[in-house]
Write a protein that holds these residues in place. Structure first.
Motif, PDB file in Angstrom:
ATOM      1  N   PRO A 178      -2.916  13.662   0.485  1.00 10.65           N
ATOM      2  CA  PRO A 178      -2.812  12.018   0.624  1.00 10.65           C
ATOM      3  C   PRO A 178      -1.557  11.791   1.624  1.00 10.65           C
ATOM      4  O   PRO A 178      -1.460  10.701   1.976  1.00 10.65           O
TER       5      PRO A 178
ATOM      6  N   PHE B 136       0.969  -1.361   0.053  1.00 12.11           N
ATOM      7  CA  PHE B 136       0.111  -0.017   0.042  1.00 12.11           C
ATOM      8  C   PHE B 136       0.860   1.328   0.015  1.00 12.11           C
ATOM      9  O   PHE B 136       1.638   1.233   0.679  1.00 12.11           O
ATOM     10  N   SER B 137       0.724   2.243  -0.894  1.00  6.38           N
ATOM     11  CA  SER B 137       1.039   3.592  -0.865  1.00  6.38           C
ATOM     12  C   SER B 137       2.515   3.752  -1.217  1.00  6.38           C
ATOM     13  O   SER B 137       3.329   2.760  -1.330  1.00  6.38           O
ATOM     14  N   ASP B 138       2.896   4.985  -1.699  1.00  2.35           N
ATOM     15  CA  ASP B 138       4.081   5.190  -2.222  1.00  2.35           C
ATOM     16  C   ASP B 138       5.315   5.200  -1.150  1.00  2.35           C
ATOM     17  O   ASP B 138       6.465   4.927  -1.315  1.00  2.35           O
TER      18      ASP B 138
ATOM     19  N   TYR C 263     -11.526  -1.438  -2.871  1.00  2.00           N
ATOM     20  CA  TYR C 263     -10.473  -2.418  -2.876  1.00  2.00           C
ATOM     21  C   TYR C 263     -10.944  -3.949  -2.437  1.00  2.00           C
ATOM     22  O   TYR C 263     -10.133  -4.754  -2.966  1.00  2.00           O
TER      23      TYR C 263
ATOM     24  N   ILE D 205       0.568  -2.330  -5.637  1.00  2.00           N
ATOM     25  CA  ILE D 205       0.623  -1.440  -4.771  1.00  2.00           C
ATOM     26  C   ILE D 205      -0.870  -0.608  -4.826  1.00  2.00           C
ATOM     27  O   ILE D 205      -0.815   0.339  -5.824  1.00  2.00           O
ATOM     28  N   SER D 206      -1.659  -0.945  -3.795  1.00  2.00           N
ATOM     29  CA  SER D 206      -2.934   0.155  -3.788  1.00  2.00           C
ATOM     30  C   SER D 206      -2.598   1.357  -3.235  1.00  2.00           C
ATOM     31  O   SER D 206      -1.763   1.487  -2.560  1.00  2.00           O
ATOM     32  N   ASN D 207      -3.511   2.334  -3.699  1.00  2.00           N
ATOM     33  CA  ASN D 207      -3.088   3.723  -2.995  1.00  2.00           C
ATOM     34  C   ASN D 207      -4.596   4.222  -2.874  1.00  2.00           C
ATOM     35  O   ASN D 207      -4.615   5.551  -3.019  1.00  2.00           O
ATOM     36  N   HIS D 208      -5.624   3.557  -2.083  1.00  2.00           N
ATOM     37  CA  HIS D 208      -6.981   4.263  -2.156  1.00  2.00           C
ATOM     38  C   HIS D 208      -6.870   4.989  -0.739  1.00  2.00           C
ATOM     39  O   HIS D 208      -5.892   4.636   0.282  1.00  2.00           O
ATOM     40  N   ARG D 209      -7.352   6.148  -0.666  1.00  2.00           N
ATOM     41  CA  ARG D 209      -7.337   6.795   0.667  1.00  2.00           C
ATOM     42  C   ARG D 209      -8.837   7.260   1.285  1.00  2.00           C
ATOM     43  O   ARG D 209      -8.838   8.180   2.148  1.00  2.00           O
TER      44      ARG D 209
END
Length: 272
Positions: A185, A76-78, A108, A96-100
């Motif tokens: 984010p 997950f994420s950067d 997701y 790599i998911s990047n949901h916020r």
């Protein structure tokens, strides 16, 4: 269909670098596909007993991950970009998911379910989450007053809540004290220069979840000038455990939301 089924075209050996894919896959009955998890995983409790722990959040035991011969690694994420890059260089498929957002968490669940061939089960689970969100939102609409809620993700420096937390506060019956920052984010974009901004927003409730360490309400209350905050004067300062609110997964939609809603309901009842 089991992981030994040759005809199963979906990932058979998944390493989860964060908790939310582990929680989702267990909820869908697809835990047999998981071969490694994050050391921060606490949900479900049995996962810690059944699966080897091969990563933290910003670091991972890449050699141990490769030894597990995964056909998919989920992160997950950067913040996990460096881990992902190293694994990709080693020939591993990485997602790599990047949901916020709350909507992103529900999406997701559906997306991960589809990736492992469990779309129908994922759809049912996602609908359960949506129904729960609607139920809490309806209950919150009956409250006589909505408190202003300040959520603190970290104390030094002070970091305000991320988007899904702010959205859940709204669903639970409150109004986030820093809505303009919730859309940012990255944590570094939600840092407050000092605590004066919180004093100016005058929150009725303070919620804290310091990832990786215990939240200390007494330290928050003792900050210079914070005795002018309504939440401090009424001792409405509470911890929301990080595993149920700071992970962008099902825990936040169920346990995290319920914990915040209960505190808001209690506050509203005391307003008369």
């Amino acid at each position: 269909m089991t992981s030994s089924s040759i005809s199963d075209p979906f990932p058979q050996r998944i390493v989860c670098l964060t908790e939310e894919p582990t929680e989702v896959l267990y909820a869908l009955g697809e835990e047999h596909r998981i071969v490694g998890i994050s050391g921060f995983t606490v949900r479900p409790p049995r996962a810690r007993k059944e699966k080897p722990k091969v990563s933290a959040f910003t670091s991972a035991k890449v050699g141990e991950i490769l030894a597990l011969k995964p056909d998919l690694v989920i992160g997950f994420s950067d913040i996990q970009a460096d881990i992902a890059r190293e694994l990709i260089h080693a020939g591993i498929e990485v997602w790599i998911s990047n949901h916020r957002s709350v909507e992103g968490i529900v999406a997701y669940i559906r997306r991960l379910g589809a990736m492992v061939g469990a779309y129908e089960k994922a759809e049912h689970y996602a609908q359960r989450a949506e129904a729960h969100l609607a139920q809490v939102r309806a209950a919150a609409a009956q409250l006589s007053r909505r408190p202003k809620v300040y959520f603190e993700e970290w104390d030094e420096p002070i970091i305000t809540g991320i988007r899904w937390v702010a959205e859940l506060i709204g669903i639970a019956g409150g109004d986030d004290a820093f809505p303009e920052l919730a859309r940012e984010p990255l944590a570094k974009q939600r840092i407050l220069a000092n605590g004066d901004a919180v004093v100016q927003r005058q929150p009725d409730i303070i919620l804290g979840s310091w990832c990786g360490k215990r939240f200390r309400p007494e330290r928050v209350a003792a900050r210079p000038g914070w005795d002018a905050i309504p939440a401090v004067r009424t001792s409405d300062i509470y911890e929301i455990k990080s595993p149920i609110i700071l992970q962008p997964g099902p825990a936040a939609l169920f346990d995290g939301l319920d914990a915040m809603h209960a505190l808001i309901v209690d506050w509203a009842k005391r307003q008369g």
